[in-house]
Scaffold this motif. Sequence first.
Motif, PDB file in Angstrom:
ATOM      1  N   ILE A   1      -8.024  -4.854   5.752  1.00  0.00           N
ATOM      2  CA  ILE A   1      -7.457  -5.806   4.809  1.00  0.00           C
ATOM      3  C   ILE A   1      -6.917  -6.972   5.634  1.00  0.00           C
ATOM      4  O   ILE A   1      -6.167  -6.759   6.591  1.00  0.00           O
TER       5      ILE A   1
ATOM      6  N   TRP B   1      -9.334   0.398  -5.888  1.00  0.00           N
ATOM      7  CA  TRP B   1      -7.898   0.649  -6.065  1.00  0.00           C
ATOM      8  C   TRP B   1      -7.069  -0.506  -5.539  1.00  0.00           C
ATOM      9  O   TRP B   1      -6.128  -0.957  -6.202  1.00  0.00           O
ATOM     10  N   THR B   2      -7.401  -1.031  -4.359  1.00  0.00           N
ATOM     11  CA  THR B   2      -6.641  -2.146  -3.806  1.00  0.00           C
ATOM     12  C   THR B   2      -6.828  -3.414  -4.642  1.00  0.00           C
ATOM     13  O   THR B   2      -5.903  -4.218  -4.768  1.00  0.00           O
TER      14      THR B   2
ATOM     15  N   LEU C   1      -9.821  -9.360  -2.799  1.00  0.00           N
ATOM     16  CA  LEU C   1      -8.966  -8.424  -3.509  1.00  0.00           C
ATOM     17  C   LEU C   1      -8.006  -9.145  -4.456  1.00  0.00           C
ATOM     18  O   LEU C   1      -7.657  -8.627  -5.507  1.00  0.00           O
TER      19      LEU C   1
ATOM     20  N   ILE D   1       0.813  -1.220   0.000  1.00  0.00           N
ATOM     21  CA  ILE D   1       0.000   0.000   0.000  1.00  0.00           C
ATOM     22  C   ILE D   1       0.849   1.275   0.000  1.00  0.00           C
ATOM     23  O   ILE D   1       0.703   2.131  -0.888  1.00  0.00           O
TER      24      ILE D   1
END
Length: 300
Positions: A143, A289-290, A158, A107
């Motif tokens: 997450i 985005w992730t 994800l 990240i």
Amino acid sequence: MDRVQAMQVFLRVVESKSFVRAAETLGLPASSVTGIIKRLEKHLQTRLLNRSTRNLSVTPEGERYFHRCREILDLIADTESSLQGSSERPQGRLRVDMPGGIAHAVILPRLWQFQQRYPDIYLMIGVNDRQVDLIQEGVDCVIRTGSLDDSALVARRLGELSWITCAAPSYLAEHGVPGVLADLPGHRAVHYFSSTTRRGSDLHFVDEDISIVVPVPGTVAVNETGLYIKLCLDGHGLTQLAEILVADHLQAGKLVEVLAHSRPTPVPVSLLYPHHRFLSPAMRAFADWTTELFSNTELK
């Protein structure tokens, strides 16, 4: 009494831990902020804040009210933005929590991309290898890696991370390079334990499409990813973790992958949030985005 304004004022007071600072950021006189909080407590017939000349703290009732107000105000903001057209940029504050390894390796190195794409989103990133309580700690989403067993949360997949077995050259020079799984009894591992399982002595492999668990002895166990990697670099034993977390060390020759033909099964990565928490534009933007990040080939 304007209840929405009262909620906004209360949230700002709690976040800034000061009536004066809250008043400054809201553009209101300090006396007005104090009066709003007093009227709010009278309306609710409960004390929300403990005040003294030096300290300001939230009561247990105030803590619960704070999290509910956050949800209500976020819902209002989401409803209003949904009526302003699809061209409206996602905005607002988003508190996320994630393991230290994910934060530092995935990240944070790419955070500038998110900031360029969503300049109006204020991210509060918590780094923690333990499983936080989203409701009690006021976290919007987390997450997590591995299997999920919390039915109280909504999970969005994800992607996945490739895991490897590795060790420092100094360790391999002393103990030898394991060529097959049958060599492992002569080795030791750095153990990783979680706050929930308290177990970490097993190494996982896939051999001829069969999952195999091999207990490997060791002399030290930790519950933090950075320390886990440090002990591996210092030659304390074999470790298993996501390849992306040690890619630089592998490239520099500070760590060496072993038993590559028996790599563990890739570990899923998921974004979780409470069932009752709607997907705000900010959370949806972060989730999208992730997902892009973890679908990138360099993370596999």
